[in-house]
Design a protein around this motif. Structure first.
Motif: not given
Length: 106
Positions: A4-7, A25-31, A49-59, A81-86
């Motif tokens: 998932l992180i790679s994708a 950008e990936l900023t943190d991973i905790k198990s 997994a935590a990602f840094e994402r700043r919104l641009l104008v219009g997003e 077997d894969f489970r994830a949420t965002a």
């Protein structure tokens, strides 16, 4: 989780004529459980997994999450077997006379 992180890192980001290219950008991973037993894969019950994402104008926060949610759906359809949420957490750092203070945004 690595699949998932790679994708997510391959997802295209928008570009603004003045502000430039958006970042994701990936900023943190905790198990979990953390620390300790999470280093043994069979005992690890979750990974965040935590990602840094700043919104641009219009997003919007929703428009940024849609491609990630679609990606999760695709990976779940390929691997039962894969489970994830965002989701998102907004934190604004404000520089004050006494230093940086965090403010959680709703």
């Amino acid at each position: 989780m690595m699949k998932l992180i790679s994708a997510i890192r391959e997802l295209p980001v928008l570009e603004h004529e003045v502000m430039g290219q958006g970042i994701l950008e990936l900023t943190d991973i905790k198990s979990s459980p953390y620390p300790g037993a999470s280093v043994v894969p069979s005992l690890c019950t979750a990974c965040t997994a935590a990602f840094e994402r700043r919104l641009l104008v219009g997003e919007t926060k929703e428009s940024v999450l849609v491609p990630i949610i679609k990606l999760i759906d695709k990976l779940q359809s390929e691997d039962q077997d894969f489970r994830a949420t965002a989701g998102y957490t907004a934190i604004m750092k404000v520089l004050t006379a006494t230093g940086f203070k965090e403010k959680r945004m709703e």
